[in-house]
Design a protein around this motif. Structure first.
Motif, PDB file in Angstrom:
ATOM      1  N   THR A 240       0.836  -1.214   0.000  1.00 14.26           N
ATOM      2  CA  THR A 240       0.000   0.000   0.000  1.00 14.26           C
ATOM      3  C   THR A 240       0.865   1.256   0.000  1.00 14.26           C
ATOM      4  O   THR A 240       0.638   2.196  -0.795  1.00 14.26           O
ATOM      5  N   PHE A 241       1.866   1.287   0.872  1.00 15.08           N
ATOM      6  CA  PHE A 241       2.750   2.454   0.894  1.00 15.08           C
ATOM      7  C   PHE A 241       3.529   2.582  -0.407  1.00 15.08           C
ATOM      8  O   PHE A 241       3.788   3.699  -0.894  1.00 15.08           O
ATOM      9  N   THR A 242       3.886   1.455  -1.007  1.00 11.20           N
ATOM     10  CA  THR A 242       4.618   1.509  -2.274  1.00 11.20           C
ATOM     11  C   THR A 242       3.745   2.093  -3.369  1.00 11.20           C
ATOM     12  O   THR A 242       4.200   2.925  -4.187  1.00 11.20           O
ATOM     13  N   VAL A 243       2.468   1.687  -3.401  1.00 13.10           N
ATOM     14  CA  VAL A 243       1.532   2.223  -4.412  1.00 13.10           C
ATOM     15  C   VAL A 243       1.311   3.712  -4.197  1.00 13.10           C
ATOM     16  O   VAL A 243       1.192   4.500  -5.156  1.00 13.10           O
ATOM     17  N   ILE A 244       1.285   4.129  -2.939  1.00 19.14           N
ATOM     18  CA  ILE A 244       1.070   5.556  -2.668  1.00 19.14           C
ATOM     19  C   ILE A 244       2.243   6.394  -3.176  1.00 19.14           C
ATOM     20  O   ILE A 244       2.062   7.439  -3.803  1.00 19.14           O
ATOM     21  N   PHE A 245       3.452   5.916  -2.923  1.00 20.14           N
ATOM     22  CA  PHE A 245       4.628   6.708  -3.290  1.00 20.14           C
ATOM     23  C   PHE A 245       5.132   6.414  -4.700  1.00 20.14           C
ATOM     24  O   PHE A 245       6.083   7.070  -5.139  1.00 20.14           O
ATOM     25  N   LEU A 246       4.527   5.456  -5.414  1.00 21.44           N
ATOM     26  CA  LEU A 246       4.979   5.150  -6.767  1.00 21.44           C
ATOM     27  C   LEU A 246       4.805   6.329  -7.733  1.00 21.44           C
ATOM     28  O   LEU A 246       5.747   6.654  -8.471  1.00 21.44           O
ATOM     29  N   PRO A 247       3.643   7.003  -7.802  1.00 29.37           N
ATOM     30  CA  PRO A 247       3.545   8.163  -8.722  1.00 29.37           C
ATOM     31  C   PRO A 247       4.533   9.275  -8.369  1.00 29.37           C
ATOM     32  O   PRO A 247       5.132   9.890  -9.278  1.00 29.37           O
ATOM     33  N   LEU A 248       4.681   9.536  -7.053  1.00 28.90           N
ATOM     34  CA  LEU A 248       5.636  10.569  -6.670  1.00 28.90           C
ATOM     35  C   LEU A 248       7.046  10.207  -7.108  1.00 28.90           C
ATOM     36  O   LEU A 248       7.804  11.070  -7.605  1.00 28.90           O
ATOM     37  N   THR A 249       7.414   8.950  -6.959  1.00 26.83           N
ATOM     38  CA  THR A 249       8.752   8.511  -7.378  1.00 26.83           C
ATOM     39  C   THR A 249       8.915   8.646  -8.886  1.00 26.83           C
ATOM     40  O   THR A 249       9.972   9.086  -9.379  1.00 26.83           O
ATOM     41  N   PHE A 250       7.835   8.288  -9.626  1.00 26.06           N
ATOM     42  CA  PHE A 250       7.907   8.388 -11.086  1.00 26.06           C
ATOM     43  C   PHE A 250       8.090   9.840 -11.542  1.00 26.06           C
ATOM     44  O   PHE A 250       8.969  10.141 -12.362  1.00 26.06           O
ATOM     45  N   PHE A 251       7.271  10.720 -11.004  1.00 30.03           N
ATOM     46  CA  PHE A 251       7.376  12.124 -11.438  1.00 30.03           C
ATOM     47  C   PHE A 251       8.672  12.781 -10.958  1.00 30.03           C
ATOM     48  O   PHE A 251       9.233  13.634 -11.648  1.00 30.03           O
ATOM     49  N   THR A 252       9.161  12.350  -9.800  1.00 26.76           N
ATOM     50  CA  THR A 252      10.437  12.894  -9.325  1.00 26.76           C
ATOM     51  C   THR A 252      11.573  12.502 -10.265  1.00 26.76           C
ATOM     52  O   THR A 252      12.436  13.322 -10.627  1.00 26.76           O
ATOM     53  N   MET A 257      15.295  14.612 -14.678  1.00 26.49           N
ATOM     54  CA  MET A 257      16.216  14.326 -15.775  1.00 26.49           C
ATOM     55  C   MET A 257      16.686  15.623 -16.432  1.00 26.49           C
ATOM     56  O   MET A 257      15.959  16.628 -16.495  1.00 26.49           O
ATOM     57  N   ASN A 258      17.917  15.595 -16.921  1.00 29.05           N
ATOM     58  CA  ASN A 258      18.511  16.731 -17.639  1.00 29.05           C
ATOM     59  C   ASN A 258      18.153  16.621 -19.109  1.00 29.05           C
ATOM     60  O   ASN A 258      18.759  15.862 -19.865  1.00 29.05           O
ATOM     61  N   THR A 259      17.115  17.360 -19.536  1.00 27.39           N
ATOM     62  CA  THR A 259      16.685  17.354 -20.941  1.00 27.39           C
ATOM     63  C   THR A 259      16.729  18.780 -21.471  1.00 27.39           C
ATOM     64  O   THR A 259      16.779  19.774 -20.722  1.00 27.39           O
ATOM     65  N   ARG A 260      16.739  18.861 -22.778  1.00 28.52           N
ATOM     66  CA  ARG A 260      16.815  20.177 -23.401  1.00 28.52           C
ATOM     67  C   ARG A 260      15.518  20.953 -23.200  1.00 28.52           C
ATOM     68  O   ARG A 260      15.537  22.182 -23.104  1.00 28.52           O
ATOM     69  N   GLU A 261      14.399  20.255 -23.110  1.00 30.58           N
ATOM     70  CA  GLU A 261      13.140  20.974 -22.935  1.00 30.58           C
ATOM     71  C   GLU A 261      13.071  21.654 -21.566  1.00 30.58           C
ATOM     72  O   GLU A 261      12.465  22.719 -21.425  1.00 30.58           O
TER      73      GLU A 261
END
Length: 406
Positions: A240-252, A257-261
């Protein structure tokens, strides 16, 4: 019956029927034998009692040996019951026995199994001993039955009118033998009943131990089920805690990432990173799922792992053997060099000893003769002509000096 020899030993001499009859006939005046019928009755009496009452050695006391063996097994059975009662209903998950206390659950179950196996082995061996004792006692009872029948037949013949006037001394021997046989038979039957009751008690103990083991297994299975339920609950909370923090981890990770945009400069485009990372991630996940769910792939990886392990083990073995062979070769070379040096020293020593022996055994005149044979030349000062000329010169010089003085 043969005569006992001095080499037969003390036990055989005390259990010898001939010696027993001979000693009683010669020593006991009341046991007189007037004819062969009396002697036959006396022989029957001694044949019945020689091993049970007429031996003084403790190893020949048959009934005492059986009684001690039964008492020992009975005491062992009582101790087993007391130990079983003291243990009671044991909880294997929280057992406080020092013999099975360990941090590893598998090792703990192994030790418990070894202890239970040891106790079952002791009880089984006791049961086997009781069965052997019962068989031996039944053999004795059968022997007493045969002897009693033979004594009864002899008594019937002795009481007949034809032999009654010849067997008045032999009948008391037969009656005494019959009484002894009846006593021995009752004592044997009593010990057989004791053995059978002890065997039944051991059987009950084994059944109780088996039932207790079944109850413990059921309780252990329930405890394992409770433990598995608690673990599944913990896994669910973690998930449950992993599912909660999974989107935050993904967006973080995405916006970090170092991208040109987002960062400008000479960084890669987000599209280029996606083209590289998405297929690579998909491939890795697919391979992981195939390995996890495919039996053939697991076998392939297992076979590959075993092959590399065996290859490494063979390489280590080859290296160790090579080093060992090199060491053995070096040791052999050193030993050969030492042996060669010792041989050379021995040769030099023998040569020197031979030379010294030759020098001591030399004959001066023999050597002188050999030297003369080899064109030996006498020095000038040692020649006879030179010595004579020197003497004449000395004489001439002496006469000249005397003339001058005159």
């Amino acid at each position: 019956m043969r005569e006992a020899l001095s080499t037969d030993g003390r036990l055989y001499q005390q259990a010898d029927l001939r010696n027993s009859v001979f000693n009683e006939v010669n020593a006991d005046l009341t046991a007189r034998c007037e004819n062969s019928w009396d002697l036959a009755a006396l022989l029957a009496l001694h044949a019945v009692t020689v091993l049970f009452e007429r031996s003084s050695h403790p190893d020949l006391e048959i009934f005492r040996i059986f009684e001690e063996a039964i008492s020992i097994l009975t005491e062992k059975m009582t101790n087993s019951f007391k130990r079983f009662r003291a243990l009671g209903f044991r909880d294997k998950a929280i057992d406080h026995d020092d013999a099975v206390r360990t941090t590893n659950i598998r090792a703990k179950h192994k030790l418990e199994g070894e202890l239970a196996e040891k106790q079952n082995r002791e009880n089984t061996s006791a049961l086997l001993e009781l069965r052997d004792i019962e068989d031996e006692l039944k053999t004795l009872a059968k022997l007493f039955e045969i002897q009693a029948k033979a004594i009864q037949d002899m008594t019937t013949h002795y009481k007949s009118n034809e032999l009654k006037h010849l067997t008045h001394n032999g009948l008391p021997f037969l009656e005494q033998a019959a009484e002894k046989l009846q006593e021995y038979t009752s004592q044997t039957e009593k010990m057989i009943k004791h053995v059978q009751s002890t065997r039944e008690d051991f059987d009950k103990l084994l059944q109780m131990v088996q039932r207790q083991a079944q109850v413990d297994e059921v309780r252990l299975s329930r405890l394992q089920a409770d433990l598995a339920s608690a673990q599944s609950r913990s896994v669910m909370i973690f998930t449950t805690f992993t599912v909660i923090f999974l989107p935050l981890t993904f967006f973080t990770g995405l916006f970090g990432m170092n991208t040109r945009e987002w960062g400008g400069g000479t960084f890669l485009h987000l599209r280029t990173i996606g083209i590289i990372s998405i297929p690579a991630s998909f491939t890795i996940i697919t391979l992981a799922l195939i390995v996890a769910w495919s039996t053939r792939m697991r076998k392939l990886f297992s076979t590959t792992h075993k092959f590399f392990n065996s290859l490494i083990l063979n390489s280590k073995t080859w290296v160790v053997e090579t080093i060992r062979n090199l060491n053995l070769k070096a040791i052999k070379d050193i030993d050969a060099r030492k042996k060669s040096m010792e041989v050379k020293k021995e040769k030099r020593r023998r040569k020197e000893a031979k030379r010294q022996a030759t020098f001591l055994d030399e004959d001066f005149w023999e050597g002188h003769t050999l030297g003369r044979e080899k064109a030996y030349q006498v020095p000038l000062q040692n020649r006879r002509s030179i010595r004579e000329e020197r003497v004449r010169m000395m004489k001439g010089m002496g006469s000249g000096e005397r003339g001058t003085l005159r």
